[in-house]
Design a protein around this motif. Structure first.
Motif, mmCIF file in Angstrom:
data_model
loop_
_atom_site.group_PDB
_atom_site.id
_atom_site.type_symbol
_atom_site.label_atom_id
_atom_site.label_comp_id
_atom_site.label_asym_id
_atom_site.label_seq_id
_atom_site.Cartn_x
_atom_site.Cartn_y
_atom_site.Cartn_z
ATOM 1 N N GLY A 195 -94.915 -31.414 62.395
ATOM 2 C CA GLY A 195 -94.927 -30.107 61.739
ATOM 3 C C GLY A 195 -95.914 -30.054 60.586
ATOM 4 O O GLY A 195 -96.710 -30.976 60.381
ATOM 5 N N LEU A 196 -95.877 -28.957 59.828
ATOM 6 C CA LEU A 196 -96.782 -28.803 58.699
ATOM 7 C C LEU A 196 -96.426 -29.787 57.589
ATOM 8 O O LEU A 196 -95.255 -30.043 57.322
ATOM 9 N N SER A 197 -97.463 -30.334 56.940
ATOM 10 C CA SER A 197 -97.261 -31.265 55.827
ATOM 11 C C SER A 197 -98.173 -30.892 54.680
ATOM 12 O O SER A 197 -99.285 -30.387 54.892
ATOM 13 N N LEU A 198 -97.712 -31.157 53.464
ATOM 14 C CA LEU A 198 -98.518 -30.885 52.284
ATOM 15 C C LEU A 198 -99.816 -31.680 52.315
ATOM 16 O O LEU A 198 -99.821 -32.867 52.617
ATOM 17 N N ASP A 199 -100.914 -31.008 51.992
ATOM 18 C CA ASP A 199 -102.205 -31.674 51.880
ATOM 19 C C ASP A 199 -102.502 -31.882 50.398
ATOM 20 O O ASP A 199 -101.632 -31.743 49.536
ATOM 21 N N GLN A 200 -103.763 -32.157 50.080
ATOM 22 C CA GLN A 200 -104.141 -32.510 48.713
ATOM 23 C C GLN A 200 -104.166 -31.318 47.752
ATOM 24 O O GLN A 200 -103.993 -31.486 46.544
ATOM 25 N N GLY A 201 -104.373 -30.113 48.273
ATOM 26 C CA GLY A 201 -104.561 -28.943 47.417
ATOM 27 C C GLY A 201 -103.483 -28.715 46.378
ATOM 28 O O GLY A 201 -103.784 -28.481 45.198
ATOM 29 N N PRO A 202 -102.191 -28.750 46.749
ATOM 30 C CA PRO A 202 -101.143 -28.511 45.760
ATOM 31 C C PRO A 202 -101.173 -29.498 44.593
ATOM 32 O O PRO A 202 -100.866 -29.126 43.450
ATOM 33 N N PHE A 203 -101.558 -30.741 44.848
ATOM 34 C CA PHE A 203 -101.592 -31.746 43.788
ATOM 35 C C PHE A 203 -102.835 -31.580 42.911
ATOM 36 O O PHE A 203 -102.788 -31.827 41.702
ATOM 37 N N VAL A 204 -103.928 -31.126 43.522
ATOM 38 C CA VAL A 204 -105.118 -30.778 42.732
ATOM 39 C C VAL A 204 -104.769 -29.639 41.778
ATOM 40 O O VAL A 204 -105.085 -29.694 40.580
ATOM 41 N N CYS A 205 -104.090 -28.631 42.303
ATOM 42 C CA CYS A 205 -103.706 -27.487 41.466
ATOM 43 C C CYS A 205 -102.775 -27.903 40.333
ATOM 44 O O CYS A 205 -102.887 -27.398 39.209
ATOM 45 N N ALA A 206 -101.851 -28.809 40.613
ATOM 46 C CA ALA A 206 -100.926 -29.275 39.581
ATOM 47 C C ALA A 206 -101.673 -29.957 38.443
ATOM 48 O O ALA A 206 -101.395 -29.712 37.254
ATOM 49 N N LEU A 207 -102.635 -30.805 38.780
ATOM 50 C CA LEU A 207 -103.401 -31.496 37.743
ATOM 51 C C LEU A 207 -104.291 -30.520 36.983
ATOM 52 O O LEU A 207 -104.453 -30.644 35.756
ATOM 53 N N GLU A 208 -104.872 -29.545 37.673
ATOM 54 C CA GLU A 208 -105.674 -28.524 36.990
ATOM 55 C C GLU A 208 -104.821 -27.766 35.980
ATOM 56 O O GLU A 208 -105.240 -27.547 34.833
ATOM 57 N N GLU A 209 -103.656 -27.356 36.416
ATOM 58 C CA GLU A 209 -102.776 -26.576 35.541
ATOM 59 C C GLU A 209 -102.338 -27.400 34.335
ATOM 60 O O GLU A 209 -102.357 -26.921 33.194
ATOM 61 N N ALA A 210 -101.952 -28.651 34.571
ATOM 62 C CA ALA A 210 -101.450 -29.483 33.483
ATOM 63 C C ALA A 210 -102.538 -29.798 32.461
ATOM 64 O O ALA A 210 -102.298 -29.760 31.244
ATOM 65 N N ALA A 211 -103.738 -30.106 32.952
ATOM 66 C CA ALA A 211 -104.818 -30.524 32.050
ATOM 67 C C ALA A 211 -105.673 -29.359 31.579
ATOM 68 O O ALA A 211 -106.523 -29.541 30.686
ATOM 69 N N GLY A 212 -105.460 -28.172 32.141
ATOM 70 C CA GLY A 212 -106.242 -27.010 31.727
ATOM 71 C C GLY A 212 -107.707 -27.131 32.085
ATOM 72 O O GLY A 212 -108.581 -26.700 31.322
ATOM 73 N N ILE A 213 -107.988 -27.702 33.260
ATOM 74 C CA ILE A 213 -109.369 -27.892 33.696
ATOM 75 C C ILE A 213 -109.522 -27.384 35.126
ATOM 76 O O ILE A 213 -108.546 -26.986 35.765
ATOM 77 N N GLU A 214 -110.750 -27.407 35.618
ATOM 78 C CA GLU A 214 -111.023 -27.002 36.992
ATOM 79 C C GLU A 214 -111.626 -28.187 37.743
ATOM 80 O O GLU A 214 -112.545 -28.843 37.257
ATOM 81 N N ALA A 215 -111.101 -28.455 38.920
ATOM 82 C CA ALA A 215 -111.599 -29.562 39.726
ATOM 83 C C ALA A 215 -112.956 -29.227 40.331
ATOM 84 O O ALA A 215 -113.264 -28.068 40.608
ATOM 85 N N GLU A 216 -113.761 -30.263 40.532
ATOM 86 C CA GLU A 216 -114.982 -30.144 41.316
ATOM 87 C C GLU A 216 -114.630 -30.526 42.749
ATOM 88 O O GLU A 216 -114.241 -31.658 43.019
ATOM 89 N N VAL A 217 -114.748 -29.570 43.661
ATOM 90 C CA VAL A 217 -114.420 -29.822 45.060
ATOM 91 C C VAL A 217 -115.666 -30.328 45.772
ATOM 92 O O VAL A 217 -116.732 -29.708 45.699
ATOM 93 N N LEU A 218 -115.530 -31.447 46.486
ATOM 94 C CA LEU A 218 -116.684 -32.085 47.105
ATOM 95 C C LEU A 218 -116.719 -31.923 48.615
ATOM 96 O O LEU A 218 -117.763 -32.127 49.243
ATOM 97 N N GLY A 219 -115.607 -31.574 49.238
ATOM 98 C CA GLY A 219 -115.575 -31.290 50.664
ATOM 99 C C GLY A 219 -115.522 -29.785 50.889
ATOM 100 O O GLY A 219 -115.930 -28.989 50.034
ATOM 101 N N LYS A 220 -115.018 -29.376 52.048
ATOM 102 C CA LYS A 220 -114.817 -27.942 52.285
ATOM 103 C C LYS A 220 -113.741 -27.421 51.329
ATOM 104 O O LYS A 220 -112.795 -28.153 51.041
ATOM 105 N N PRO A 221 -113.839 -26.229 50.777
ATOM 106 C CA PRO A 221 -114.787 -25.150 51.082
ATOM 107 C C PRO A 221 -116.003 -25.087 50.160
ATOM 108 O O PRO A 221 -116.636 -24.029 50.073
ATOM 109 N N ALA A 222 -116.340 -26.165 49.494
ATOM 110 C CA ALA A 222 -117.443 -26.125 48.523
ATOM 111 C C ALA A 222 -118.763 -25.749 49.200
ATOM 112 O O ALA A 222 -119.124 -26.302 50.243
#
Length: 258
Positions: A149-176
């Protein structure tokens, strides 16, 4: 006329370690028609070499140089700037970063770590980000289609770290856009000479479109009916599967020849 086809892997050519019906023949038809194919993946649980070996075992004739992966793009970014990463990644991906110093890390790299991710590691990454380290994400995929079935990918954890640290991630794969641009450079192609085929409305379809590349959404893998009704992201075509997407694309090429 479309001369180059960018193709997602998991959910498009295969699912659960098995080639999807008609996918092998459809890829062979594309190649026989003279289309240059490149394969774009945000898979971060296996090295690129392992992904290629799996594809070849399933019967796909895909050369190593035709595969563009988010982990390899991340490795290149780390080497270019001499960064020492704290790797929040799956244990199976660690060999992709062999030879890169990881002592006294000054950057955080996030992939789909699976069960290797826990609170302690996330918190250590958060503290490093609060000291000014950049956050490098291999993708922002929200979920993927797993065997059960569906499983969590990396996005939710990237968002959590962005929110906590008040920064924006640099995405290196798709959809960059930079990821898609690197594929176009390899092909020596303009965006309007290429098309993307994928199952992820954001990473594949929107990402390609923002790079100027039209895209076909397939109803396999992680596709959900609501994806076809999104008011903002409109694929050039929605096809039942990769084989039907290839049918449509080759028909468009034939019409352009008339």
């Amino acid at each position: 006329m479309i001369q180059h086809v960018l193709i997602d892997l998991a959910g498009v050519l295969y699912s659960g370690g098995q080639a999807l019906p008609g996918a092998r023949d459809a890829l062979a038809r594309l190649q026989a028609a003279g289309c240059s194919c490149r394969f774009l993946t945000n898979t971060t649980r296996s090295t690129c070499a392992e992904v290629i070996a799996q594809l070849q075992k399933m019967g796909f004739a895909i050369p190593e140089e035709a595969v563009f992966s988010a982990p390899l793009a991340t490795r290149a970014r780390l080497l270019a700037d001499g960064l020492r990463p704290m790797l929040l990644v799956h244990p199976g991906l660690l060999p992709e970063f062999d030879g890169i110093p990881q002592d006294a890390p000054n950057a955080v790299v996030v992939g789909d770590a699976g069960e290797a991710l826990n609170y302690a590691r996330l918190n250590s990454a958060f503290r490093l980000l609060m000291q000014g380290a950049p956050l490098l994400a291999m993708g922002r995929n929200r979920y993927f289609q797993d065997v059960d079935g569906l499983s969590l990918d990396q996005g939710p954890f990237v968002c959590a770290l962005e929110e906590a640290a008040g920064i924006e991630a640099e995405v290196l794969g798709k959809p960059a856009k930079a990821f898609f641009d690197s594929v176009l450079r390899d092909l020596q192609a303009r965006p309007d000479e290429a098309i993307m085929i994928g199952d992820d409305l954001v990473a594949d379809i929107q990402g390609a479109q923002e790079a100027g590349i039209p895209a076909i959404l397939v109803r396999t893998g992680k596709y959900r009916p609501a994806d076809g009704e999104d008011p903002h992201i409109r694929p050039a075509q929605i096809a039942d599967d990769f084989a039907r997407a290839v049918d449509w694309l080759l028909a468009q090429r034939e019409s352009a020849d008339v």
